[in-house]
Scaffold this active site. Sequence first.
Site, PDB file in Angstrom:
ATOM      1  N   ASN A 145      -4.931   4.274   3.832  1.00  0.00           N
ATOM      2  CA  ASN A 145      -4.771   3.610   2.433  1.00  0.00           C
ATOM      3  C   ASN A 145      -5.131   4.663   1.517  1.00  0.00           C
ATOM      4  O   ASN A 145      -4.154   4.765   0.309  1.00  0.00           O
ATOM      5  CB  ASN A 145      -5.886   2.428   2.298  1.00  0.00           C
ATOM      6  CG  ASN A 145      -5.254   1.246   2.999  1.00  0.00           C
ATOM      7  OD1 ASN A 145      -4.331   1.205   3.393  1.00  0.00           O
ATOM      8  ND2 ASN A 145      -6.305   0.368   3.105  1.00  0.00           N
ATOM      9  N   ARG A 202      11.575  -4.330   5.250  1.00  0.00           N
ATOM     10  CA  ARG A 202      11.125  -3.545   6.274  1.00  0.00           C
ATOM     11  C   ARG A 202      11.202  -4.407   7.452  1.00  0.00           C
ATOM     12  O   ARG A 202      10.962  -5.534   7.616  1.00  0.00           O
ATOM     13  CB  ARG A 202       9.418  -3.213   6.022  1.00  0.00           C
ATOM     14  CG  ARG A 202       9.119  -2.515   4.885  1.00  0.00           C
ATOM     15  CD  ARG A 202       7.680  -2.390   4.722  1.00  0.00           C
ATOM     16  NE  ARG A 202       7.068  -2.111   3.260  1.00  0.00           N
ATOM     17  CZ  ARG A 202       7.267  -0.869   2.934  1.00  0.00           C
ATOM     18  NH1 ARG A 202       7.870   0.332   3.557  1.00  0.00           N
ATOM     19  NH2 ARG A 202       6.513  -0.554   1.715  1.00  0.00           N
ATOM     20  N   ARG A 260       9.519   2.146   0.172  1.00  0.00           N
ATOM     21  CA  ARG A 260       8.684   3.476   0.326  1.00  0.00           C
ATOM     22  C   ARG A 260       8.162   3.750   1.710  1.00  0.00           C
ATOM     23  O   ARG A 260       7.535   2.954   2.183  1.00  0.00           O
ATOM     24  CB  ARG A 260       7.522   3.493  -0.820  1.00  0.00           C
ATOM     25  CG  ARG A 260       6.923   4.900  -0.632  1.00  0.00           C
ATOM     26  CD  ARG A 260       5.982   4.986  -1.972  1.00  0.00           C
ATOM     27  NE  ARG A 260       6.455   5.004  -3.052  1.00  0.00           N
ATOM     28  CZ  ARG A 260       6.129   4.361  -4.071  1.00  0.00           C
ATOM     29  NH1 ARG A 260       5.741   3.055  -4.010  1.00  0.00           N
ATOM     30  NH2 ARG A 260       6.869   4.671  -5.216  1.00  0.00           N
ATOM     31  N   HIS A 305      13.131  -6.977  -3.063  1.00  0.00           N
ATOM     32  CA  HIS A 305      11.977  -7.104  -2.292  1.00  0.00           C
ATOM     33  C   HIS A 305      11.834  -8.620  -1.622  1.00  0.00           C
ATOM     34  O   HIS A 305      10.854  -8.863  -0.829  1.00  0.00           O
ATOM     35  CB  HIS A 305      10.777  -6.839  -3.102  1.00  0.00           C
ATOM     36  CG  HIS A 305       9.445  -6.877  -2.384  1.00  0.00           C
ATOM     37  ND1 HIS A 305       8.407  -7.831  -2.541  1.00  0.00           N
ATOM     38  CD2 HIS A 305       8.841  -6.069  -1.483  1.00  0.00           C
ATOM     39  CE1 HIS A 305       7.504  -7.828  -1.872  1.00  0.00           C
ATOM     40  NE2 HIS A 305       7.689  -6.299  -1.119  1.00  0.00           N
ATOM     41  N   TYR A 307      -0.186  -9.610   9.943  1.00  0.00           N
ATOM     42  CA  TYR A 307      -0.214 -10.229   8.422  1.00  0.00           C
ATOM     43  C   TYR A 307      -0.152 -11.750   8.511  1.00  0.00           C
ATOM     44  O   TYR A 307       0.363 -12.412   9.283  1.00  0.00           O
ATOM     45  CB  TYR A 307       0.918  -9.521   7.726  1.00  0.00           C
ATOM     46  CG  TYR A 307       0.917  -8.221   7.249  1.00  0.00           C
ATOM     47  CD1 TYR A 307       0.111  -7.244   8.046  1.00  0.00           C
ATOM     48  CD2 TYR A 307       1.935  -7.472   6.796  1.00  0.00           C
ATOM     49  CE1 TYR A 307       0.276  -5.795   8.009  1.00  0.00           C
ATOM     50  CE2 TYR A 307       2.284  -6.381   6.527  1.00  0.00           C
ATOM     51  CZ  TYR A 307       1.312  -5.453   7.256  1.00  0.00           C
ATOM     52  OH  TYR A 307       1.468  -3.937   6.890  1.00  0.00           O
ATOM     53  N   ARG A 367      -5.992 -10.423  -2.996  1.00  0.00           N
ATOM     54  CA  ARG A 367      -6.685  -9.386  -1.985  1.00  0.00           C
ATOM     55  C   ARG A 367      -6.758  -8.057  -2.534  1.00  0.00           C
ATOM     56  O   ARG A 367      -7.953  -7.536  -2.251  1.00  0.00           O
ATOM     57  CB  ARG A 367      -5.687  -9.214  -0.891  1.00  0.00           C
ATOM     58  CG  ARG A 367      -5.880  -8.669   0.231  1.00  0.00           C
ATOM     59  CD  ARG A 367      -4.741  -7.980   1.204  1.00  0.00           C
ATOM     60  NE  ARG A 367      -4.190  -6.871   0.748  1.00  0.00           N
ATOM     61  CZ  ARG A 367      -2.862  -6.711   0.510  1.00  0.00           C
ATOM     62  NH1 ARG A 367      -2.251  -7.369   1.369  1.00  0.00           N
ATOM     63  NH2 ARG A 367      -2.162  -5.727   0.177  1.00  0.00           N
ATOM     64  N   HIS A 415      -1.425 -11.507   3.173  1.00  0.00           N
ATOM     65  CA  HIS A 415      -0.261 -11.155   2.790  1.00  0.00           C
ATOM     66  C   HIS A 415       0.553 -12.216   1.866  1.00  0.00           C
ATOM     67  O   HIS A 415       1.748 -12.078   1.371  1.00  0.00           O
ATOM     68  CB  HIS A 415       0.558 -10.320   3.873  1.00  0.00           C
ATOM     69  CG  HIS A 415       1.674  -9.625   3.313  1.00  0.00           C
ATOM     70  ND1 HIS A 415       3.074 -10.213   3.276  1.00  0.00           N
ATOM     71  CD2 HIS A 415       1.916  -8.557   2.595  1.00  0.00           C
ATOM     72  CE1 HIS A 415       3.874  -9.199   2.820  1.00  0.00           C
ATOM     73  NE2 HIS A 415       3.139  -8.186   2.241  1.00  0.00           N
TER      74      HIS A 415
END
Length: 708
Positions: A50, A377, A407, A437, A470, A569, A597
């Site tokens: 991270n 993704r 990314r 997104h 997630y 979060r 998530h």
Amino acid sequence: MDGTSPAQTGCYQNRELSWLLFNERVLDEAGNTDVPLAERLTFASIYQSNLDEFFMVRVGTLMVQMLSGETIRDNKTNMTARDQVSAILDTVKSLEKKKTAIYTQLMDELAEHGVSLINFNTLSDDEGKILEAYFDKNIAPFLSPMIIGKQQPFPFLQNGELYAVVLLSNRNGKNRMGIVQCSNQIFKRLIEIPSRPGTFMLCEELILHCVTKLFSNYAVREKSVIRITRNADIEPTEVYDEDLDYRNFMEHLIKQRKRMSPVRLELSRQINESAKKELSGILGIDGSHIINAGTPLDLSFVFQIRDFIRSKKELFYRKRIPKKSPSIDVRKSIIPQIMKKDVLLSYPFESIKPFLNLLHEAAEDSSVVSIKMTLYRVADKSKIIDSLIEAAENGKEVVVLVELRARFDEENNIEMSRRLEEAGCRIIYGLGDYKVHSKLCLITCHTENGLSYITQIGTGNYNEKTSLLYTDLSLITADSRIGTDAAAVFKSLLLGETVDETDCLLVAPNCLQNRILQMIDEQIALAKTLETRKSAYIGIKINSLTDKVIIDKIVEASCAGVRIELCVRGICCLVPGIRGLTDNIKIVSIVGRFLEHSRIYIFGNPSAQDGSAGVNKECRIFIGSADFMTRNTERRVEVAVPVFDDDIKKRLVHIFSTVMSDNVKGRELTSEKNYVRRTVCDEEKRCSSQEQFYEEAYKAVSRREVQP
């Protein structure tokens, strides 16, 4: 200060410093003895990865701002880029000490289970000779040590790779610097000591010990393993050449990223200030960006240790398997079931299989005319991609927006887009100035009854792997209002535009933020009237909160007396508990086994006014892909969907109230900008939301199995 009064500044937290607080909560899980040991190793590695990405992206962005010469200030705390970088470095160096203490603790506990990492100081002479022989045979032949000089310029150091740097003196007393890369695809990172099963040495430590063999004509004065982190924040829209093919352009951009400027230099050992200065000069990095680490510079080896101790089940989380949703029967055709009733899937507690089956069924169903989907993704060897390819090969119209700017997933998305295109799918590569997104899938059917839609809107990516890791929500519905809006979204995307107006969907960038503000205003109006004050409520579950426009409206709602509960979060730029401003706001964060998530937006008190167990009909509930960040609300295409089904609304209220009650993994944000554990006096009142959701999923399956 952009209209912000000095009294209000206490309501705000800097985005970057808030993120570091989040990552510290990840590190705390590595040190949490209630977490199984093998899982704590994983949290330590996640903390590091991270932080790597944070430096590559966020610190990289701030460094570019500093170098531009333009004074850009954070719109919430008035900090300049230089202020923020300085505060980040101070915080990270402090956290490094905490990480070192936790790592030492983890290694001590591992030793109790027969696993150790050692250095040469703890080896016998015979063991040392064995390892040196191993080095001579298996490592040294594959190394390329070099002396830095006029004929040998300092080599390019790859982002995140390990190198041994050695300060040398020759026979004439001249000081030189040597360098050698410590990793490649040939030799192992963890080297087991033959005479001590379960005892390992890191490859870079062996190289550093034997480095005198590589520079035999020199005396070694000092040595250290180093690792650099490079800026990886390239914004494609800023450098895009319209004469280039967009996919080829993105491939060029990925190569460019690998050679960007360093933003951090880590050292495994202390070296003298003169050498540090020389290194920082060569790398073009300020000395303040050098961090002395008390742990190995790359903790990814912990996954090899996890494999080594796999047989010790007590060191791992209890095995959990996503269960079948009680809302749908995967043994039967999915499409007719969706036509009758909306379905909500909750990952990872429930399986993604119903959605996978839906796509596969749609690919083969003769009534299905088209499948349209936005992909950000996806998993490797994705079944979702296979179904889209199958649909195209079966002659159906398949339109897929593949966001090539996701990314660090750019390369995977480029390859995926080629596969889809070769199969006959129509591909859209992003949308100009806006990243797409959204998690939106539209299946269009043509039957004897006319046109109908099945729409899926989710909070997470179309990724079978992350659906196991997630917490996400996925709504599948045949509601014509939602389908019509989704069709309008895809129509706009195909035209290279963003939708300007929708009936029920919230769609950024044009009709999400403004609709959120409007619904907050409605709660403010309720709070101002005595008869409706108790109905004024806002409940939000998101990953990050940075959008100042929304934050200021939430503060306004708090001042008006609206009760506000937020589960955020990660980054949270709003500070609760400030008297007269945010004292009606409660904020919690959950960091647990699974990455939180899902996004849920609730406007209006969900408790039914008649005292029944249902949900108040005036309460409006949404799930969606958007966090309340400016990038999401203003610079991306995001979609949130209203929930109309009463049973699903009730379920979402239960999910939200459970996460807000979590006193095991939940941490509450205070007015002092600290996250604190909740005190649990009664063991029976312990609530770990993720564990509870899994227990509920298991029980739901059991109840279904015993029904006649």
